[in-house]
Design an enzyme around this catalytic site. Sequence first.
Site, PDB file in Angstrom:
ATOM      1  N   LEU A  33     -10.630  91.730 -16.627  1.00 35.33           N
ATOM      2  CA  LEU A  33     -11.442  92.999 -16.141  1.00 35.33           C
ATOM      3  C   LEU A  33     -10.915  94.189 -17.016  1.00 35.33           C
ATOM      4  O   LEU A  33     -11.907  94.997 -17.483  1.00 35.33           O
ATOM      5  CB  LEU A  33     -11.120  93.561 -14.630  1.00 35.33           C
ATOM      6  CG  LEU A  33     -11.955  92.678 -13.633  1.00 35.33           C
ATOM      7  CD1 LEU A  33     -13.317  93.306 -13.675  1.00 35.33           C
ATOM      8  CD2 LEU A  33     -11.649  91.136 -13.642  1.00 35.33           C
ATOM      9  N   CYS A  90       1.294 105.901  18.802  1.00 36.69           N
ATOM     10  CA  CYS A  90       0.654 107.314  18.479  1.00 36.69           C
ATOM     11  C   CYS A  90       1.236 108.343  19.157  1.00 36.69           C
ATOM     12  O   CYS A  90       1.702 108.404  20.363  1.00 36.69           O
ATOM     13  CB  CYS A  90      -0.905 107.056  18.887  1.00 36.69           C
ATOM     14  SG  CYS A  90      -2.027 108.602  18.797  1.00 36.69           S
ATOM     15  N   ASP A 140      -6.357  99.625  -1.589  1.00 38.92           N
ATOM     16  CA  ASP A 140      -5.458 100.048  -2.455  1.00 38.92           C
ATOM     17  C   ASP A 140      -5.509 101.492  -2.825  1.00 38.92           C
ATOM     18  O   ASP A 140      -4.414 102.262  -3.469  1.00 38.92           O
ATOM     19  CB  ASP A 140      -4.845  99.360  -3.429  1.00 38.92           C
ATOM     20  CG  ASP A 140      -5.798  98.793  -4.407  1.00 38.92           C
ATOM     21  OD1 ASP A 140      -6.823  99.745  -4.562  1.00 38.92           O
ATOM     22  OD2 ASP A 140      -5.989  97.655  -5.008  1.00 38.92           O
ATOM     23  N   HIS A 146     -13.612  97.889   3.336  1.00 38.49           N
ATOM     24  CA  HIS A 146     -12.391  97.589   4.184  1.00 38.49           C
ATOM     25  C   HIS A 146     -11.657  98.400   4.605  1.00 38.49           C
ATOM     26  O   HIS A 146     -10.357  98.224   5.088  1.00 38.49           O
ATOM     27  CB  HIS A 146     -11.852  96.105   3.666  1.00 38.49           C
ATOM     28  CG  HIS A 146     -12.746  95.033   3.397  1.00 38.49           C
ATOM     29  ND1 HIS A 146     -12.701  94.120   2.658  1.00 38.49           N
ATOM     30  CD2 HIS A 146     -13.895  94.641   4.162  1.00 38.49           C
ATOM     31  CE1 HIS A 146     -13.818  93.134   2.509  1.00 38.49           C
ATOM     32  NE2 HIS A 146     -14.490  93.852   3.503  1.00 38.49           N
ATOM     33  N   GLN A 171     -13.965  96.508  -1.967  1.00 37.76           N
ATOM     34  CA  GLN A 171     -13.511  95.691  -1.027  1.00 37.76           C
ATOM     35  C   GLN A 171     -11.901  95.956  -1.016  1.00 37.76           C
ATOM     36  O   GLN A 171     -11.164  95.651  -0.092  1.00 37.76           O
ATOM     37  CB  GLN A 171     -13.645  94.158  -1.140  1.00 37.76           C
ATOM     38  CG  GLN A 171     -15.190  93.819  -1.175  1.00 37.76           C
ATOM     39  CD  GLN A 171     -15.603  92.466  -1.744  1.00 37.76           C
ATOM     40  OE1 GLN A 171     -15.623  92.059  -2.836  1.00 37.76           O
ATOM     41  NE2 GLN A 171     -15.502  91.543  -0.574  1.00 37.76           N
ATOM     42  N   ASN A 172     -11.324  96.647  -1.822  1.00 40.34           N
ATOM     43  CA  ASN A 172      -9.860  96.942  -1.979  1.00 40.34           C
ATOM     44  C   ASN A 172      -9.436  98.028  -1.050  1.00 40.34           C
ATOM     45  O   ASN A 172     -10.248  98.837  -0.909  1.00 40.34           O
ATOM     46  CB  ASN A 172      -9.590  97.134  -3.298  1.00 40.34           C
ATOM     47  CG  ASN A 172      -9.799  95.813  -4.475  1.00 40.34           C
ATOM     48  OD1 ASN A 172      -9.949  94.832  -3.964  1.00 40.34           O
ATOM     49  ND2 ASN A 172      -9.858  96.327  -5.554  1.00 40.34           N
ATOM     50  N   CYS A 175      -6.963 106.591  20.735  1.00 39.51           N
ATOM     51  CA  CYS A 175      -7.529 108.043  20.477  1.00 39.51           C
ATOM     52  C   CYS A 175      -8.447 108.129  19.137  1.00 39.51           C
ATOM     53  O   CYS A 175      -9.055 109.040  19.082  1.00 39.51           O
ATOM     54  CB  CYS A 175      -6.583 109.324  20.799  1.00 39.51           C
ATOM     55  SG  CYS A 175      -5.245 109.603  19.228  1.00 39.51           S
ATOM     56  N   SER A 223     -14.521  87.213  -5.961  1.00 44.14           N
ATOM     57  CA  SER A 223     -14.997  85.632  -5.711  1.00 44.14           C
ATOM     58  C   SER A 223     -15.993  85.589  -4.606  1.00 44.14           C
ATOM     59  O   SER A 223     -16.615  84.881  -4.665  1.00 44.14           O
ATOM     60  CB  SER A 223     -13.634  84.614  -5.372  1.00 44.14           C
ATOM     61  OG  SER A 223     -13.222  85.330  -4.169  1.00 44.14           O
ATOM     62  N   CYS A 243      -1.257 110.188  21.909  1.00 44.27           N
ATOM     63  CA  CYS A 243      -1.539 109.425  23.128  1.00 44.27           C
ATOM     64  C   CYS A 243      -0.685 108.366  23.428  1.00 44.27           C
ATOM     65  O   CYS A 243      -0.973 107.682  24.586  1.00 44.27           O
ATOM     66  CB  CYS A 243      -3.063 109.068  23.203  1.00 44.27           C
ATOM     67  SG  CYS A 243      -3.372 107.667  22.099  1.00 44.27           S
TER      68      CYS A 243
HETATM   69 ZN   LIG Z   1      -3.662 107.961  20.082  1.00 42.84          ZN
END
Ligand SMILES: [Zn+2]
Length: 307
Positions: A290, A206, A132, A147, A129-130, A158, A248, A209
């Site tokens: 972790l 952009c 980074d 994500h 879900q990160n 475009c 979570s 475009c």
């Molecule tokens: Zn574009």
Amino acid sequence: MTLLRTPVPCVPSEAGAAGEAAAVLPDLSGLADLSALAALIRGGGVAVLSGAGLSTESGIPDYRGPTGLARRAEPMTYQAFTGSDQARRRYWARSHLGWRHVARAQPNDGHRAVAALQDRGLLAGIITQNVDGLHQAGGARQVIELHGSLDRVVCLGCRRRTPRDELDQRLRAANPGWQARATAINPDGDAVLTDADTAGFAIVDCRACGGVLKPDVIFFGENVPRDRVGECYQLVSQARALLVLGSSLTVMSGYRFVRHAAGEGIPVAIINRGPTRGDGQASLRFDLPLGRTLTSLVARCPAPQEP
Ligand SMILES: [Zn+2]
């Protein structure tokens, strides 16, 4: 395997803040109960679902949920971003500062441990879900970025995708002197800016475009592309177990895979600081840091012997 489907009590945190601060050598005394989880992982075919908690040890704040950038204020929605020049100006101004922080972040022991488990052939796949990019920086391959990723930009006209670094150069060129002024206001690097700061920020469109540029991440109010979701469901369905790391599971975007696994009788294990929405579906649940916990797990999960 039936045993693993029975929810077990949450393993309490270790010594607490004082114990963590004092830990020069890894204190593994609280990790004894990891043997059941290690046994599950040694069986292979594990799908990993990771969230912000895996990256906090890399200095990326956990703001929960789909994200566009580091923020303490209310999250940017897709509708607000696409509906207003002013909202986009505010977003890119903050993100221009926040990107520095994300781009500088380094993978931590947790990311490296996941890559090591993958190298040993024990993982069916990795869903994060990160946004980074730290799984890949830590050596992991074929990561599904649920994500999206902050290191890409997408044109809403475009649909061309371009590197964030390229946009960063363009924004710097369009805003000479702005960076220094804004950073002086926010020495902690957390990009909270006043309206006066953002009003003077020039955004760019952009090159191909002239369309609106958006970070290639999923905002609140925006759906994850259907084929990406399908790929995740397929991965989880074919896995022997689902291992949730540092999430979570507040948002349905990730939680649905936990429900899916539980519904199919696939064991779910969770390592996260604090409670999660998926605790009721988990066979194994650990409230542990972790990086240290995953490093210990890797030591308990040698590569399977070649036949
Ligand atoms: Zn574009």
